[in-house]
Design a protein around this motif. Structure first.
Motif, PDB file in Angstrom:
ATOM      1  N   LEU A   6     -24.581  32.729   2.069  1.00 33.41           N
ATOM      2  CA  LEU A   6     -24.055  33.215   0.790  1.00 33.41           C
ATOM      3  C   LEU A   6     -22.600  32.782   0.597  1.00 33.41           C
ATOM      4  N   ASP A   7     -22.336  32.169  -0.542  1.00 37.48           N
ATOM      5  CA  ASP A   7     -20.975  31.729  -0.856  1.00 37.48           C
ATOM      6  C   ASP A   7     -20.002  32.908  -0.860  1.00 37.48           C
ATOM      7  N   VAL A   8     -20.436  34.051  -1.397  1.00 35.78           N
ATOM      8  CA  VAL A   8     -19.553  35.216  -1.465  1.00 35.78           C
ATOM      9  C   VAL A   8     -19.180  35.694  -0.054  1.00 35.78           C
ATOM     10  N   TRP A   9     -20.117  35.624   0.877  1.00 30.92           N
ATOM     11  CA  TRP A   9     -19.822  36.024   2.265  1.00 30.92           C
ATOM     12  C   TRP A   9     -18.852  35.030   2.900  1.00 30.92           C
ATOM     13  N   LYS A  10     -19.057  33.740   2.668  1.00 30.53           N
ATOM     14  CA  LYS A  10     -18.164  32.710   3.223  1.00 30.53           C
ATOM     15  C   LYS A  10     -16.738  32.888   2.702  1.00 30.53           C
ATOM     16  N   ARG A  11     -16.621  33.105   1.406  1.00 25.85           N
ATOM     17  CA  ARG A  11     -15.293  33.279   0.811  1.00 25.85           C
ATOM     18  C   ARG A  11     -14.624  34.559   1.305  1.00 25.85           C
ATOM     19  N   ALA A  12     -15.408  35.629   1.429  1.00 27.92           N
ATOM     20  CA  ALA A  12     -14.857  36.898   1.920  1.00 27.92           C
ATOM     21  C   ALA A  12     -14.419  36.759   3.375  1.00 27.92           C
ATOM     22  N   ARG A  14     -13.364  33.956   4.806  1.00 31.30           N
ATOM     23  CA  ARG A  14     -12.110  33.174   4.792  1.00 31.30           C
ATOM     24  C   ARG A  14     -10.934  34.046   4.377  1.00 31.30           C
ATOM     25  N   LEU A  15     -11.163  34.915   3.391  1.00 34.24           N
ATOM     26  CA  LEU A  15     -10.094  35.815   2.947  1.00 34.24           C
ATOM     27  C   LEU A  15      -9.675  36.739   4.088  1.00 34.24           C
ATOM     28  N   SER A  16     -10.630  37.257   4.817  1.00 40.26           N
ATOM     29  CA  SER A  16     -10.320  38.120   5.952  1.00 40.26           C
ATOM     30  C   SER A  16      -9.492  37.369   6.994  1.00 40.26           C
ATOM     31  N   CYS A  17      -9.848  36.133   7.262  1.00 41.12           N
ATOM     32  CA  CYS A  17      -9.079  35.319   8.211  1.00 41.12           C
ATOM     33  C   CYS A  17      -7.647  35.104   7.714  1.00 41.12           C
ATOM     34  N   LEU A  40     -11.518  42.886   6.750  1.00 32.79           N
ATOM     35  CA  LEU A  40     -12.668  42.661   7.618  1.00 32.79           C
ATOM     36  C   LEU A  40     -13.912  43.389   7.109  1.00 32.79           C
ATOM     37  N   SER A  41     -13.705  44.500   6.437  1.00 31.59           N
ATOM     38  CA  SER A  41     -14.796  45.311   5.919  1.00 31.59           C
ATOM     39  C   SER A  41     -15.598  44.579   4.840  1.00 31.59           C
ATOM     40  N   ILE A  42     -14.965  43.692   4.113  1.00 39.97           N
ATOM     41  CA  ILE A  42     -15.623  43.043   2.980  1.00 39.97           C
ATOM     42  C   ILE A  42     -16.799  42.160   3.429  1.00 39.97           C
ATOM     43  N   PRO A  43     -16.552  41.122   4.246  1.00 32.25           N
ATOM     44  CA  PRO A  43     -17.708  40.314   4.660  1.00 32.25           C
ATOM     45  C   PRO A  43     -18.664  41.089   5.568  1.00 32.25           C
ATOM     46  N   SER A  44     -18.134  42.049   6.311  1.00 33.82           N
ATOM     47  CA  SER A  44     -18.990  42.841   7.194  1.00 33.82           C
ATOM     48  C   SER A  44     -20.004  43.657   6.392  1.00 33.82           C
ATOM     49  N   ASN A  45     -19.561  44.270   5.307  1.00 29.86           N
ATOM     50  CA  ASN A  45     -20.472  45.056   4.471  1.00 29.86           C
ATOM     51  C   ASN A  45     -21.448  44.176   3.697  1.00 29.86           C
ATOM     52  N   ILE A  46     -21.009  42.995   3.289  1.00 33.07           N
ATOM     53  CA  ILE A  46     -21.937  42.065   2.641  1.00 33.07           C
ATOM     54  C   ILE A  46     -23.048  41.713   3.627  1.00 33.07           C
ATOM     55  N   ALA A  47     -22.660  41.386   4.853  1.00 36.08           N
ATOM     56  CA  ALA A  47     -23.639  41.026   5.880  1.00 36.08           C
ATOM     57  C   ALA A  47     -24.569  42.198   6.186  1.00 36.08           C
ATOM     58  N   GLU A  88       3.892  34.661  -3.045  1.00 27.27           N
ATOM     59  CA  GLU A  88       2.946  33.662  -3.543  1.00 27.27           C
ATOM     60  C   GLU A  88       1.620  33.656  -2.782  1.00 27.27           C
ATOM     61  N   PRO A  89       1.635  33.592  -1.442  1.00 32.62           N
ATOM     62  CA  PRO A  89       0.339  33.612  -0.751  1.00 32.62           C
ATOM     63  C   PRO A  89      -0.419  34.925  -0.972  1.00 32.62           C
ATOM     64  N   ALA A  90       0.301  36.030  -1.032  1.00 33.38           N
ATOM     65  CA  ALA A  90      -0.351  37.323  -1.245  1.00 33.38           C
ATOM     66  C   ALA A  90      -0.972  37.393  -2.635  1.00 33.38           C
ATOM     67  N   LEU A  91      -0.300  36.853  -3.645  1.00 29.45           N
ATOM     68  CA  LEU A  91      -0.857  36.865  -4.998  1.00 29.45           C
ATOM     69  C   LEU A  91      -2.095  35.970  -5.099  1.00 29.45           C
ATOM     70  N   LEU A  92      -2.116  34.878  -4.340  1.00 26.23           N
ATOM     71  CA  LEU A  92      -3.319  34.038  -4.299  1.00 26.23           C
ATOM     72  C   LEU A  92      -4.485  34.814  -3.688  1.00 26.23           C
ATOM     73  N   MET A  93      -4.193  35.627  -2.678  1.00 30.99           N
ATOM     74  CA  MET A  93      -5.238  36.451  -2.077  1.00 30.99           C
ATOM     75  C   MET A  93      -5.697  37.544  -3.033  1.00 30.99           C
ATOM     76  N   VAL A  94      -4.780  38.096  -3.820  1.00 33.44           N
ATOM     77  CA  VAL A  94      -5.154  39.075  -4.850  1.00 33.44           C
ATOM     78  C   VAL A  94      -6.119  38.430  -5.831  1.00 33.44           C
ATOM     79  N   GLN A  95      -5.797  37.223  -6.273  1.00 36.46           N
ATOM     80  CA  GLN A  95      -6.654  36.504  -7.217  1.00 36.46           C
ATOM     81  C   GLN A  95      -8.037  36.276  -6.613  1.00 36.46           C
TER      82      GLN A  95
END
Length: 117
Positions: A6-12, A14-17, A40-47, A88-95
């Motif tokens: 799942l693309d959403v799991w992959k992106r989540a 990467r965001l956690s990393c 970490l909870s985001i991709p974990s809950n998707i999985a 800047e990096p934090a705002l990219l993560m917010v987006q």
């Protein structure tokens, strides 16, 4: 389909990393612990949801992931405000978190309509 596909799991994931990377030098353990846990909870809950047998359970865990995204966005804004995170990096993560929340919302709606038919 496995959750790893799942693309959403992959992106989540990467965001956690990224959260772990940008908080590596944060000395406030409480903040660092909380923001890494929500990330970490985001991709974990998707999985976990994708591994559940019923649509009802799958939807519930997707809602947990979506809730963790809201928590993460809040923590990112606070981290910027108190000077723990570079703006800047934090705002990219917010987006990215907001985009993931939209994707999860669409997946939830799709699963809900599937469960009604």
């Amino acid at each position: 389909m496995r959750f790893e596909q799942l693309d959403v799991w992959k992106r989540a994931s990467r965001l956690s990393c990224q959260i772990y990377q940008v908080t590596e030098s944060v000395s406030n353990w409480g903040f660092k612990d909380q923001i890494t846990r929500s990330g970490l909870s985001i991709p974990s809950n998707i999985a976990e949801g994708e591994e559940r047998e019923t649509l009802k359970d799958q939807i519930r865990f997707l809602y947990y992931a979506k809730g963790s995204l809201g928590e993460l966005v809040t923590q990112l804004y606070i981290g910027i405000e108190v000077g723990y995170l570079a703006k800047e990096p934090a705002l990219l993560m917010v987006q990215e978190a907001k985009e993931l929340a939209k994707i999860l919302g669409a997946i939830i709606k799709q699963k809900q309509s599937k469960s009604k038919s």
